[in-house]
Scaffold this motif. Structure first.
Motif, short mmCIF file in Angstrom:
data_model
loop_
_atom_site.label_atom_id
_atom_site.label_comp_id
_atom_site.label_asym_id
_atom_site.label_seq_id
_atom_site.Cartn_x
_atom_site.Cartn_y
_atom_site.Cartn_z
N VAL A 27 1.20 -14.70 -2.92
CA VAL A 27 1.02 -14.69 -4.38
C VAL A 27 1.80 -15.88 -4.94
O VAL A 27 2.88 -16.20 -4.47
N ARG A 28 1.19 -16.54 -5.91
CA ARG A 28 1.84 -17.70 -6.53
C ARG A 28 2.06 -17.41 -8.00
O ARG A 28 1.14 -17.02 -8.71
N THR A 29 3.27 -17.58 -8.45
CA THR A 29 3.62 -17.40 -9.85
C THR A 29 4.29 -18.67 -10.35
O THR A 29 4.57 -19.58 -9.57
N ALA A 30 4.59 -18.71 -11.64
CA ALA A 30 5.29 -19.86 -12.20
C ALA A 30 6.68 -20.00 -11.56
O ALA A 30 7.19 -21.11 -11.43
N ALA A 31 7.27 -18.88 -11.13
CA ALA A 31 8.60 -18.91 -10.54
C ALA A 31 8.59 -19.34 -9.08
O ALA A 31 9.62 -19.73 -8.54
N GLY A 32 7.44 -19.24 -8.41
CA GLY A 32 7.36 -19.63 -7.01
C GLY A 32 6.37 -18.78 -6.24
O GLY A 32 5.64 -17.98 -6.81
N ASP A 33 6.37 -18.95 -4.93
CA ASP A 33 5.45 -18.24 -4.05
C ASP A 33 6.16 -17.06 -3.39
O ASP A 33 7.37 -17.12 -3.14
N GLY A 34 5.40 -16.01 -3.08
CA GLY A 34 5.98 -14.85 -2.40
C GLY A 34 4.92 -14.13 -1.59
O GLY A 34 3.75 -14.50 -1.59
N ASP A 35 5.35 -13.11 -0.90
CA ASP A 35 4.45 -12.28 -0.11
C ASP A 35 4.11 -11.01 -0.89
O ASP A 35 4.96 -10.45 -1.56
N MET A 36 2.87 -10.59 -0.77
CA MET A 36 2.41 -9.39 -1.47
C MET A 36 2.11 -8.31 -0.44
O MET A 36 1.47 -8.57 0.57
N PHE A 37 2.55 -7.08 -0.72
CA PHE A 37 2.34 -5.95 0.18
C PHE A 37 1.63 -4.83 -0.57
O PHE A 37 1.83 -4.64 -1.76
N ALA A 38 0.79 -4.08 0.17
CA ALA A 38 0.05 -2.98 -0.44
C ALA A 38 -0.11 -1.84 0.56
O ALA A 38 -0.18 -2.06 1.77
N CYS A 39 -0.19 -0.61 0.02
CA CYS A 39 -0.39 0.57 0.85
C CYS A 39 -1.86 0.66 1.27
O CYS A 39 -2.73 -0.02 0.72
N ASP A 40 -2.14 1.51 2.25
CA ASP A 40 -3.51 1.65 2.75
C ASP A 40 -4.49 2.11 1.67
O ASP A 40 -5.63 1.64 1.63
N ASP A 41 -4.06 3.03 0.80
CA ASP A 41 -4.95 3.51 -0.26
C ASP A 41 -5.36 2.37 -1.19
O ASP A 41 -6.54 2.23 -1.53
N CYS A 42 -4.41 1.56 -1.61
CA CYS A 42 -4.72 0.45 -2.51
C CYS A 42 -5.53 -0.62 -1.81
O CYS A 42 -6.44 -1.21 -2.40
N LEU A 43 -5.24 -0.89 -0.53
CA LEU A 43 -6.03 -1.87 0.22
C LEU A 43 -7.48 -1.41 0.36
O LEU A 43 -8.40 -2.21 0.24
N SER A 44 -7.68 -0.10 0.56
CA SER A 44 -9.04 0.43 0.65
C SER A 44 -9.79 0.23 -0.66
O SER A 44 -10.98 -0.10 -0.66
N GLU A 45 -9.10 0.41 -1.78
CA GLU A 45 -9.73 0.21 -3.09
C GLU A 45 -10.11 -1.25 -3.28
O GLU A 45 -11.20 -1.56 -3.78
N VAL A 46 -9.26 -2.16 -2.89
CA VAL A 46 -9.57 -3.59 -3.00
C VAL A 46 -10.77 -3.93 -2.12
O VAL A 46 -11.67 -4.65 -2.55
N GLU A 47 -10.80 -3.41 -0.90
CA GLU A 47 -11.94 -3.66 -0.01
C GLU A 47 -13.24 -3.13 -0.62
O GLU A 47 -14.28 -3.79 -0.54
N ARG A 48 -13.19 -1.97 -1.25
CA ARG A 48 -14.38 -1.40 -1.90
C ARG A 48 -14.84 -2.31 -3.04
O ARG A 48 -16.03 -2.60 -3.17
N MET A 49 -13.90 -2.78 -3.85
CA MET A 49 -14.23 -3.64 -4.97
C MET A 49 -14.85 -4.95 -4.50
O MET A 49 -15.82 -5.45 -5.09
N VAL A 50 -14.31 -5.53 -3.43
CA VAL A 50 -14.84 -6.78 -2.90
C VAL A 50 -16.25 -6.56 -2.35
O VAL A 50 -17.15 -7.37 -2.57
N SER A 51 -16.46 -5.44 -1.66
CA SER A 51 -17.79 -5.13 -1.13
C SER A 51 -18.81 -5.03 -2.26
O SER A 51 -19.93 -5.54 -2.14
#
Length: 73
Positions: A27-51
């Protein structure tokens, strides 16, 4: 996607603390770059939305290609 699970906060919709999370991406913000983490439930929702998005995009592409070269009166 890195499949290694760690315990930590979900950075997506549920915002739960102390759950199993996986690296989701940078993830990139005005303050800098970082790593983003997500739980399985939220990752499943993102995968559904992308599909769904891909299906809409592919459907629109098929419609556009099917009308190329046709003459309408």
């Amino acid at each position: 996607m890195n499949l290694h699970r760690v315990t930590g906060p979900c950075w997506l919709g549920c915002r739960r603390e102390h759950v199993g999370v996986r690296w989701f991406g940078p993830v990139r913000t005005a303050a800098g770059d970082g790593d983003m983490f997500a739980c399985d439930d939220c990752l499943s929702e993102v995968e559904r939305m992308v599909s769904e998005q891909l299906a809409r995009r592919d459907g629109a592409d098929l419609v556009a290609r099917s009308t190329i070269g046709r003459t309408y009166l």
